[in-house]
Motif scaffolding. Structure first.
Motif, PDB file in Angstrom:
ATOM      1  N   GLU A 229       0.883  -1.207   0.012  1.00  0.00           N
ATOM      2  CA  GLU A 229       0.044  -0.208   0.032  1.00  0.00           C
ATOM      3  C   GLU A 229       0.826   1.239  -0.090  1.00  0.00           C
ATOM      4  O   GLU A 229       0.392   2.452  -0.250  1.00  0.00           O
ATOM      5  N   LYS A 230       2.201   1.018   0.135  1.00  0.00           N
ATOM      6  CA  LYS A 230       3.089   2.333   0.095  1.00  0.00           C
ATOM      7  C   LYS A 230       2.604   3.166   1.267  1.00  0.00           C
ATOM      8  O   LYS A 230       2.847   4.371   1.206  1.00  0.00           O
ATOM      9  N   LEU A 231       2.418   2.785   2.440  1.00  0.00           N
ATOM     10  CA  LEU A 231       2.053   3.493   3.772  1.00  0.00           C
ATOM     11  C   LEU A 231       3.513   3.689   4.354  1.00  0.00           C
ATOM     12  O   LEU A 231       4.437   2.599   4.310  1.00  0.00           O
ATOM     13  N   GLU A 232       3.571   4.889   4.710  1.00  0.00           N
ATOM     14  CA  GLU A 232       4.990   5.369   5.235  1.00  0.00           C
ATOM     15  C   GLU A 232       4.780   6.064   6.433  1.00  0.00           C
ATOM     16  O   GLU A 232       4.183   6.599   7.067  1.00  0.00           O
ATOM     17  N   VAL A 233       6.053   5.826   7.207  1.00  0.00           N
ATOM     18  CA  VAL A 233       6.076   6.351   8.672  1.00  0.00           C
ATOM     19  C   VAL A 233       7.703   6.721   8.971  1.00  0.00           C
ATOM     20  O   VAL A 233       8.507   5.822   8.442  1.00  0.00           O
ATOM     21  N   PHE A 234       8.031   7.723   9.496  1.00  0.00           N
ATOM     22  CA  PHE A 234       9.284   8.202   9.967  1.00  0.00           C
ATOM     23  C   PHE A 234       9.532   7.755  11.394  1.00  0.00           C
ATOM     24  O   PHE A 234       8.945   8.483  12.351  1.00  0.00           O
ATOM     25  N   VAL A 235      10.286   6.745  11.568  1.00  0.00           N
ATOM     26  CA  VAL A 235      10.325   6.341  13.079  1.00  0.00           C
ATOM     27  C   VAL A 235      11.715   7.149  13.796  1.00  0.00           C
ATOM     28  O   VAL A 235      11.315   7.778  14.914  1.00  0.00           O
ATOM     29  N   SER A 236      12.393   7.844  12.982  1.00  0.00           N
ATOM     30  CA  SER A 236      13.340   8.623  13.339  1.00  0.00           C
ATOM     31  C   SER A 236      13.676   9.580  12.090  1.00  0.00           C
ATOM     32  O   SER A 236      13.701   9.406  10.738  1.00  0.00           O
TER      33      SER A 236
END
Length: 240
Positions: A229-236
């Motif tokens: 789904e190309k879902l993204e998140v920046f953990v850092s």
């Protein structure tokens, strides 16, 4: 005779409160050892305490003190971003001694954007250190880090976050860093049509091998994108 005996007994009962022949009291007060207040911690010069929590992090049966510090005074009328320091103290010989520290575990005083100070709270639950931040304006975000002591370090074992804006979309992420399992969910919100059903997608993927400690929390950028789904998140958001 009985009266004389009564007086003699009365004098005998009172005699311990009289002074001894040497001039001192029969029951002299004994000196009491001065005990250091275990609540006193060595605050670094120029620092002031933002919050303190106590709890047993290394499972030795003795509580540590975790202190969030401002590294300088905060001027409420200024936009200056004051750096924060997290210091963990252990008890040794009745004193608090610095054990661990990190300049990366806490956001600065102005890192919350228009909402100002992003710091929310800390807690220790079953040996896990939880740190929460939030911020934004119309676009909002919140982050919770979870650290556990293992192999002589405090490792990031859990990360949850929410980001987005009302009437647009929100992204929720739940990352078990220990196992590598991450669930990212995205939901769009349609405020123009109250009868419209919000679109929602979710994907679970595996991201293993990350070793993030309290000290190096933002040493490098950690950007995760799900394959389907190309879902993204920046953990850092550290440097590339």
């Amino acid at each position: 005779m009985y009266r004389l005996l009564f007086i003699a007994l009365l004098w005998a009962c009172q005699s311990p409160t009289q002074e001894a022949a040497g001039g001192g009291s029969v029951f002299e007060e004994q000196p009491v050892a001065e005990i250091q207040d275990p609540q006193e911690i060595p605050v670094p010069e120029g620092y002031n305490i933002l919050e303190r929590v106590d709890g047993d992090l290394d499972k030795d049966g003795i509580e540590e003190a975790v202190v969030a510090y401002n590294t300088a005074e905060i001027d409420e009328g200024s936009f200056k971003n004051v750096e924060r320091d997290l210091i963990i103290y252990k008890q040794q010989a009745g004193k608090w001694v610095k054990w661990k520290s990190s300049l990366q575990a806490l956001y600065g005083s102005r890192d919350g954007g228009m909402m100002g100070d992003p710091y929310d709270t800390m807690s220790i639950e079953i040996g896990i250190l939880n740190i929460q931040h939030f911020g934004g304006s119309s676009w909002k975000w919140s982050v919770t880090d979870k650290y556990r002591y293992q192999d002589n370090e405090l490792f990031l074992i859990g990360y949850t976050s929410t980001s987005g804006a009302p009437c647009e979309y929100f992204v929720n992420a739940d990352f078990n860093v220990s196992t590598g399992k991450i669930i990212i969910e995205k939901e769009w919100e349609n405020c123009d049509d109250e009868n419209a059903e919000n679109k929602k997608v979710s994907e679970t993927s595996l991201v293993q091998g990350l070793k993030v400690t309290l000290q190096n929390r933002h040493d490098k950028r950690i950007h995760i994108v799900t394959p389907k789904e190309k879902l993204e998140v920046f953990v850092s958001t550290g440097p590339n």
